[in-house]
Design an enzyme around this catalytic site. Sequence first.
Site, mmCIF file in Angstrom:
data_model
loop_
_atom_site.group_PDB
_atom_site.id
_atom_site.type_symbol
_atom_site.label_atom_id
_atom_site.label_comp_id
_atom_site.label_asym_id
_atom_site.label_seq_id
_atom_site.Cartn_x
_atom_site.Cartn_y
_atom_site.Cartn_z
ATOM 1 N N ASP A 253 0.952 -1.246 -0.069
ATOM 2 C CA ASP A 253 0.052 -0.029 0.003
ATOM 3 C C ASP A 253 0.847 1.157 -0.064
ATOM 4 O O ASP A 253 2.113 1.061 0.297
ATOM 5 C CB ASP A 253 -1.035 -0.164 1.229
ATOM 6 C CG ASP A 253 -2.226 1.073 0.815
ATOM 7 O OD1 ASP A 253 -2.087 1.814 0.102
ATOM 8 O OD2 ASP A 253 -3.225 0.759 1.688
HETATM 9 C C1 NOJ Z 1 -3.915 4.007 0.076
HETATM 10 C C2 NOJ Z 1 -4.974 3.196 0.221
HETATM 11 O O1 NOJ Z 1 -5.186 2.485 1.337
HETATM 12 C C3 NOJ Z 1 -5.288 2.584 -0.895
HETATM 13 O O2 NOJ Z 1 -6.439 1.773 -0.981
HETATM 14 C C4 NOJ Z 1 -4.928 2.957 -2.292
HETATM 15 O O3 NOJ Z 1 -4.911 2.309 -3.520
HETATM 16 C C5 NOJ Z 1 -3.559 3.879 -2.354
HETATM 17 N N1 NOJ Z 1 -3.818 4.733 -1.131
HETATM 18 C C6 NOJ Z 1 -3.283 4.431 -3.455
HETATM 19 O O4 NOJ Z 1 -4.218 5.556 -3.872
#
Ligand code: NOJ
Length: 736
Positions: A253
Amino acid sequence: MQLSLFPILGLIPLSLAAPSAGAGSWSAAYAKASAAVAKLNITEKVGIVTGVGWQKGNCVGNTSPAPSIGYRAPCLMDSPLGVRYAQGVTAFPAGIQAASTWDRTLINERGTAMGQEVRGLGVNVLLGPVCGPLGKNARGGRNWEGFSPDPYLAGIAMQETINGIQGAGGQACAKHYIGNEQELNRGSMSANIGDRTLHELYLWPFADAVKANVASVMCSYNKVNGTYSCENKHTMTEVLKGELGFKGYIMSDWNAQTTTINSANSGLDMSMPGDDYSGIPSHIYWGPKLVASVENGSVPESRLNNMAERILASWYYVGQDKNYPLDTFDAWNNGTGGPDVQDDHKVVARAIARDGIVLLKNDDKVLPLHKPKSLAIVGYDAITNPDGPNACTDRNCDNGTLAMGWGSGTDQFPYLVSPLDAIQAQASKDNTKLVLSTSNDVSAGGNAAKQADMALVFINADSGEGYITVEGNAGDRNDLNPWNNGNELVAAVAAVNKKTIVVIHSVGPLILESILSNKNVVGIVWAGIPGQETGNGLADVLHGSTSPSGKLPYTIAKQPSDYGTDIVPGDDNYPEGLYIDYRHFDKAGITPRYEFGFGLSYTSFSFSRLSVRSSATSGPTHGSTAPGGPSDLYSTVATVTAQVKNTGKVTGAEVAQLYIDLPSSAPDHPPKQLRGFDKLQLRPGQTGTATYELRKKDLSYWDVASQKWVVPKGTFKVYIGASSRNIKLTGSLTVH
Ligand code: NOJ
């Protein structure tokens, strides 16, 4: 399937295979990937596994190209409900709304439509679908991005969505792996999950995703049993890649990685976004630091090769090496520059907005509406945000009707048909006078309601990702009440109008006791999180062109404490184990207000003729590891059928649900677990057959001692019902 036809057809060259060969073969993909990786030096391989840095490419995530092997810099984009930060895309209903239809075909079509938009824009990876959070906490901010706290329903929805996205040529990403059940302290807290609970609840839908050959998995921000998820060898290498036989790659993530060497050696394959948003070169964990770590032997080159192979194999697997469109839009410039890819996707968006609606209460058949003379429309949730549907960045406000939550799990509305828009269109056909009060002002709402034969009160409850706080809610909801005086608004309307119908847009369960205490509330329409076609889907149900057929994908309790789980400030030890949502209510003997699987219709159904045929034998699985786990885990071992008849006066659809109770020889287990559902569309008087193919997995528990799925000996109860508590037929299945 595509490939296996060629030997028969003989003459068709492989290059003519559909460019979107979603059902390709992993072994062919790996053969190409390892040949390609063999041609690359360490720096090139590190370029494939390291993001270029936040906002340094034109997508939410980009890595470097490897021109010598024809590998273009891939584009990774949110979200689970459509392509974020792009123009000319569909704002699909949220995952939870798709689950609420309990309709595999619609869930699959939604995935396909998203995959077509992904491909059309030249996006390589769509960052969805979501099954983490699963939804153990009713207040969890991101539950609406996923499907259901029931792992079986979530697992089927994962499979159908991934098949759709990847069948259209995109790579899907199952996220967030694993234990990301709350937004509060998501980057520091530990989800301490027991092995059996992990397998039977939280891992279950990820296993279905792997079984569907998902190309990528995103490890989550939180720790799992004390170790960060993106540094966790047990969850990444032993469980996901080992036990589940995952062939794709694990990306972090965004900024969830915390080390260079340990993350690499624990099984992380791609660092996203490649930096920590600061743009400071020394803050990059991989890139040059990974090159150095491979050169000095701290990370074996074989591990780096494996990362690059996994990433390339997934790209080959979905056929993105052949004629894949180039991404031309710029996520950081309002998403401009790309083609319009909406096509006719509003059709499936509307179908899910409509068929995900759950009718909770319909006294004296107040619905559908029969051309009422006058109708009051009350509440800001009936209208589009006066500043425009996209006025709030990442939907970081609750102004106007709620059609998606907030955070990264969003995209831009191409348009929004509000409830009022659609009701107005019908009212002019029906000669219905509308009396409007489109704010939550309690006295204005009461005044409007006084002047009409019937009143529709619109209320909502929002939530989202924790980097944004909306009206004091830091991602997770503060409580399970409607927002902005919703209960008071309903009371004011119901005080003056005998036919008050409440329409609710909500990210998850609400406590409805206050609303139900008004005797003039004669109808409740649970309209979910429906996306751009919200109004049209709602009008279809309100006016009766379609009978409602959605069922709750979670339990609605009488009071928050009845759930037995909640957001915690520190680490979460998951003391409730297997007992979340209805599993807990059943075990603890708590009566919910509206149970899991509940939903009314404009018609009625009867159930008969349960038949159970089984070839299941007791004992552990023994198949060799294939994507999803032991190959025999997914084989059908029992077939159950039941007859469902439409006994009412209008066409409608029933979701006939199958629950099992494991035999007493199994360790402590929930009294009922969903293990099948079949949605049948039936004309009045028509009978259909609900059919359930139970996989070995569906009859197994996870045996911690042997680390295997085991089918227990003895008699399983098999229940077929219209909800988890409205069981119509009971049978059994005995395993020797
Ligand atoms: C953090 C989020 O938890 C995730 O779901 C997302 O894909 C990423 N940011 C990128 O925006």
